[in-house]
Design a protein around this motif. Structure first.
Motif, PDB file in Angstrom:
ATOM      1  N   ALA A 105      12.463  18.286  65.490  1.00 18.52           N
ATOM      2  CA  ALA A 105      12.680  19.290  66.530  1.00 18.52           C
ATOM      3  C   ALA A 105      11.767  20.502  66.361  1.00 18.52           C
ATOM      4  O   ALA A 105      11.523  21.216  67.305  1.00 18.52           O
ATOM      5  CB  ALA A 105      14.135  19.739  66.530  1.00 18.52           C
ATOM      6  N   HIS A 106      11.263  20.712  65.168  1.00 21.82           N
ATOM      7  CA  HIS A 106      10.437  21.889  64.906  1.00 21.82           C
ATOM      8  C   HIS A 106       8.982  21.525  64.664  1.00 21.82           C
ATOM      9  O   HIS A 106       8.291  22.189  63.930  1.00 21.82           O
ATOM     10  CB  HIS A 106      10.978  22.656  63.696  1.00 21.82           C
ATOM     11  N   GLY A 107       8.505  20.460  65.260  1.00 21.85           N
ATOM     12  CA  GLY A 107       7.107  20.075  65.092  1.00 21.85           C
ATOM     13  C   GLY A 107       6.919  19.158  63.915  1.00 21.85           C
ATOM     14  O   GLY A 107       7.869  18.594  63.382  1.00 21.85           O
ATOM     15  N   ASN A 108       5.666  18.992  63.505  1.00 21.64           N
ATOM     16  CA  ASN A 108       5.408  18.060  62.402  1.00 21.64           C
ATOM     17  C   ASN A 108       5.890  18.656  61.089  1.00 21.64           C
ATOM     18  O   ASN A 108       6.204  19.820  60.986  1.00 21.64           O
ATOM     19  CB  ASN A 108       3.919  17.689  62.368  1.00 21.64           C
ATOM     20  N   SER A 109       5.900  17.821  60.076  1.00 24.01           N
ATOM     21  CA  SER A 109       6.482  18.240  58.808  1.00 24.01           C
ATOM     22  C   SER A 109       5.458  18.806  57.836  1.00 24.01           C
ATOM     23  O   SER A 109       5.756  19.014  56.686  1.00 24.01           O
ATOM     24  CB  SER A 109       7.213  17.059  58.163  1.00 24.01           C
ATOM     25  N   LYS A 160      24.183  16.586  57.897  1.00 19.54           N
ATOM     26  CA  LYS A 160      23.371  16.852  59.093  1.00 19.54           C
ATOM     27  C   LYS A 160      21.886  16.716  58.802  1.00 19.54           C
ATOM     28  O   LYS A 160      21.101  16.475  59.705  1.00 19.54           O
ATOM     29  CB  LYS A 160      23.634  18.265  59.619  1.00 19.54           C
ATOM     30  N   TYR A 161      21.488  16.899  57.547  1.00 27.18           N
ATOM     31  CA  TYR A 161      20.081  16.962  57.195  1.00 27.18           C
ATOM     32  C   TYR A 161      19.604  15.782  56.358  1.00 27.18           C
ATOM     33  O   TYR A 161      18.432  15.716  56.004  1.00 27.18           O
ATOM     34  CB  TYR A 161      19.788  18.278  56.460  1.00 27.18           C
ATOM     35  N   GLU A 162      20.466  14.868  56.070  1.00 29.88           N
ATOM     36  CA  GLU A 162      20.126  13.733  55.209  1.00 29.88           C
ATOM     37  C   GLU A 162      18.932  12.949  55.734  1.00 29.88           C
ATOM     38  O   GLU A 162      18.102  12.489  54.959  1.00 29.88           O
ATOM     39  CB  GLU A 162      21.324  12.809  55.042  1.00 29.88           C
ATOM     40  N   SER A 163      18.814  12.814  57.050  1.00 31.29           N
ATOM     41  CA  SER A 163      17.751  11.969  57.598  1.00 31.29           C
ATOM     42  C   SER A 163      16.471  12.738  57.919  1.00 31.29           C
ATOM     43  O   SER A 163      15.531  12.162  58.443  1.00 31.29           O
ATOM     44  CB  SER A 163      18.243  11.259  58.862  1.00 31.29           C
ATOM     45  N   VAL A 164      16.403  14.023  57.588  1.00 33.49           N
ATOM     46  CA  VAL A 164      15.191  14.796  57.851  1.00 33.49           C
ATOM     47  C   VAL A 164      14.021  14.141  57.129  1.00 33.49           C
ATOM     48  O   VAL A 164      14.050  13.954  55.921  1.00 33.49           O
ATOM     49  CB  VAL A 164      15.355  16.266  57.397  1.00 33.49           C
ATOM     50  N   GLY A 165      13.026  13.759  57.902  1.00 33.66           N
ATOM     51  CA  GLY A 165      11.823  13.168  57.335  1.00 33.66           C
ATOM     52  C   GLY A 165      11.837  11.659  57.277  1.00 33.66           C
ATOM     53  O   GLY A 165      10.855  11.058  56.882  1.00 33.66           O
ATOM     54  N   TYR A 206      10.061   6.664  52.818  1.00 32.02           N
ATOM     55  CA  TYR A 206       9.507   7.301  54.010  1.00 32.02           C
ATOM     56  C   TYR A 206       9.600   8.823  53.949  1.00 32.02           C
ATOM     57  O   TYR A 206       9.568   9.493  54.953  1.00 32.02           O
ATOM     58  CB  TYR A 206      10.202   6.806  55.288  1.00 32.02           C
ATOM     59  N   GLY A 207       9.792   9.394  52.787  1.00 28.66           N
ATOM     60  CA  GLY A 207       9.825  10.834  52.655  1.00 28.66           C
ATOM     61  C   GLY A 207      11.152  11.473  53.016  1.00 28.66           C
ATOM     62  O   GLY A 207      11.242  12.678  53.085  1.00 28.66           O
ATOM     63  N   ALA A 208      12.187  10.688  53.262  1.00 29.92           N
ATOM     64  CA  ALA A 208      13.489  11.265  53.589  1.00 29.92           C
ATOM     65  C   ALA A 208      14.049  11.967  52.363  1.00 29.92           C
ATOM     66  O   ALA A 208      13.881  11.517  51.245  1.00 29.92           O
ATOM     67  CB  ALA A 208      14.458  10.172  54.047  1.00 29.92           C
ATOM     68  N   LEU A 209      14.696  13.078  52.576  1.00 29.94           N
ATOM     69  CA  LEU A 209      15.298  13.803  51.474  1.00 29.94           C
ATOM     70  C   LEU A 209      16.557  13.094  51.024  1.00 29.94           C
ATOM     71  O   LEU A 209      17.344  12.629  51.835  1.00 29.94           O
ATOM     72  CB  LEU A 209      15.637  15.226  51.909  1.00 29.94           C
ATOM     73  N   GLN A 210      16.735  13.023  49.747  1.00 23.11           N
ATOM     74  CA  GLN A 210      17.933  12.428  49.174  1.00 23.11           C
ATOM     75  C   GLN A 210      18.829  13.558  48.694  1.00 23.11           C
ATOM     76  O   GLN A 210      18.593  14.126  47.637  1.00 23.11           O
ATOM     77  CB  GLN A 210      17.573  11.477  48.021  1.00 23.11           C
ATOM     78  N   LEU A 211      19.798  13.898  49.497  1.00 29.11           N
ATOM     79  CA  LEU A 211      20.700  14.996  49.166  1.00 29.11           C
ATOM     80  C   LEU A 211      21.939  14.501  48.432  1.00 29.11           C
ATOM     81  O   LEU A 211      22.690  15.308  47.910  1.00 29.11           O
ATOM     82  CB  LEU A 211      21.112  15.729  50.437  1.00 29.11           C
ATOM     83  N   GLN A 212      22.136  13.202  48.414  1.00 30.44           N
ATOM     84  CA  GLN A 212      23.326  12.644  47.766  1.00 30.44           C
ATOM     85  C   GLN A 212      23.070  12.435  46.288  1.00 30.44           C
ATOM     86  O   GLN A 212      21.951  12.163  45.896  1.00 30.44           O
ATOM     87  CB  GLN A 212      23.697  11.324  48.425  1.00 30.44           C
ATOM     88  N   GLN A 258       9.932  20.794  56.183  1.00 29.25           N
ATOM     89  CA  GLN A 258      10.662  20.420  57.397  1.00 29.25           C
ATOM     90  C   GLN A 258      12.132  20.806  57.272  1.00 29.25           C
ATOM     91  O   GLN A 258      12.711  21.355  58.202  1.00 29.25           O
ATOM     92  CB  GLN A 258      10.522  18.921  57.690  1.00 29.25           C
ATOM     93  N   LEU A 259      12.734  20.544  56.137  1.00 26.47           N
ATOM     94  CA  LEU A 259      14.126  20.917  55.932  1.00 26.47           C
ATOM     95  C   LEU A 259      14.298  22.426  56.073  1.00 26.47           C
ATOM     96  O   LEU A 259      15.326  22.888  56.583  1.00 26.47           O
ATOM     97  CB  LEU A 259      14.609  20.454  54.557  1.00 26.47           C
ATOM     98  N   SER A 260      13.302  23.204  55.678  1.00 24.04           N
ATOM     99  CA  SER A 260      13.428  24.660  55.756  1.00 24.04           C
ATOM    100  C   SER A 260      13.652  25.124  57.187  1.00 24.04           C
ATOM    101  O   SER A 260      14.360  26.101  57.417  1.00 24.04           O
ATOM    102  CB  SER A 260      12.208  25.345  55.141  1.00 24.04           C
ATOM    103  N   HIS A 261      13.073  24.437  58.172  1.00 23.53           N
ATOM    104  CA  HIS A 261      13.307  24.801  59.575  1.00 23.53           C
ATOM    105  C   HIS A 261      14.781  24.612  59.950  1.00 23.53           C
ATOM    106  O   HIS A 261      15.378  25.468  60.605  1.00 23.53           O
ATOM    107  CB  HIS A 261      12.437  23.959  60.503  1.00 23.53           C
ATOM    108  N   TRP A 262      15.354  23.501  59.557  1.00 20.86           N
ATOM    109  CA  TRP A 262      16.757  23.238  59.879  1.00 20.86           C
ATOM    110  C   TRP A 262      17.661  24.232  59.157  1.00 20.86           C
ATOM    111  O   TRP A 262      18.621  24.723  59.733  1.00 20.86           O
ATOM    112  CB  TRP A 262      17.129  21.803  59.522  1.00 20.86           C
ATOM    113  N   LEU A 263      17.364  24.512  57.916  1.00 20.06           N
ATOM    114  CA  LEU A 263      18.203  25.448  57.173  1.00 20.06           C
ATOM    115  C   LEU A 263      18.048  26.876  57.693  1.00 20.06           C
ATOM    116  O   LEU A 263      19.020  27.635  57.704  1.00 20.06           O
ATOM    117  CB  LEU A 263      17.912  25.367  55.680  1.00 20.06           C
ATOM    118  N   PHE A 264      16.860  27.239  58.144  1.00 12.60           N
ATOM    119  CA  PHE A 264      16.695  28.554  58.764  1.00 12.60           C
ATOM    120  C   PHE A 264      17.675  28.678  59.928  1.00 12.60           C
ATOM    121  O   PHE A 264      18.367  29.690  60.067  1.00 12.60           O
ATOM    122  CB  PHE A 264      15.259  28.757  59.246  1.00 12.60           C
ATOM    123  N   ASP A 265      17.734  27.652  60.760  1.00 12.21           N
ATOM    124  CA  ASP A 265      18.672  27.658  61.890  1.00 12.21           C
ATOM    125  C   ASP A 265      20.116  27.742  61.402  1.00 12.21           C
ATOM    126  O   ASP A 265      20.948  28.412  62.020  1.00 12.21           O
ATOM    127  CB  ASP A 265      18.494  26.416  62.753  1.00 12.21           C
TER     128      ASP A 265
END
Length: 152
Positions: free
Chosen positions: A145-149, A133-138, A16-22, A81-88
């Motif tokens: 929270a920042h609109g579409n991806s 905190k960001y594992e489930s982004v996407g 589903y496009g989720a980032l795999q950070l692990q 999409q992750l870039s929005h969270w990391l900007f914050d």
């Protein structure tokens, strides 16, 4: 030099496009290596600040969310999409602009012994705490929270 957000050396898109950070430590190590421009085994606060300079598209000395996310979108659209969270995450004072004080605070947050040099262990320890905190982004059904991806 690749910046902190260009995680493509270590991030893969999963179901589903989720980032795999692990595994988080390996992702963070890949980021560290990509951001140690002289490969001396430390990232100085000056090097960290310089890694953000490429986002300042208009040369005014600050990076807006738009400048930051547009750069990320151009380089690696899957990280938009992750870039929005990391900007914050990087915007320590919450003023919606990245400036030297934000980078200084990021450096201080990673530099646990206060010597102005971020070692691989310090860098990895910091990101291993942030990544969950960001594992489930996407992920499918994830609220953005920042609109579409999609890129702008």
């Amino acid at each position: 030099m690749i910046s902190l957000i260009i995680l493509s050396v270590a991030i893969f898109e999963g179901t589903y496009g989720a980032l795999q950070l692990q595994p988080y430590n390996e992702t963070a190590l890949g980021m560290f290596i990509a951001n140690d421009p002289n490969a001396d085994g430390v990232i100085t606060c000056v090097e960290l600040e310089a890694s953000f300079d490429k986002y300042d598209m208009n040369g005014d000395g600050t990076e807006s969310r738009h400048e930051y996310t547009e750069y990320i979108c151009a380089v690696s659209p899957s990280l938009y999409q992750l870039s929005h969270w990391l900007f914050d995450e990087y915007d320590f004072d919450g003023d919606h602009h990245l400036v030297k004080t934000d980078y200084d605070q990021l450096c201080a947050a990673m530099d646990t012994n206060g010597d102005s040099n971020v070692t691989p262990d310090e860098f990895i320890d910091y990101w291993v705490k942030v990544f969950p905190k960001y594992e489930s982004v996407g992920q499918h059904g994830q609220h953005f929270a920042h609109g579409n991806s999609a890129c702008h």
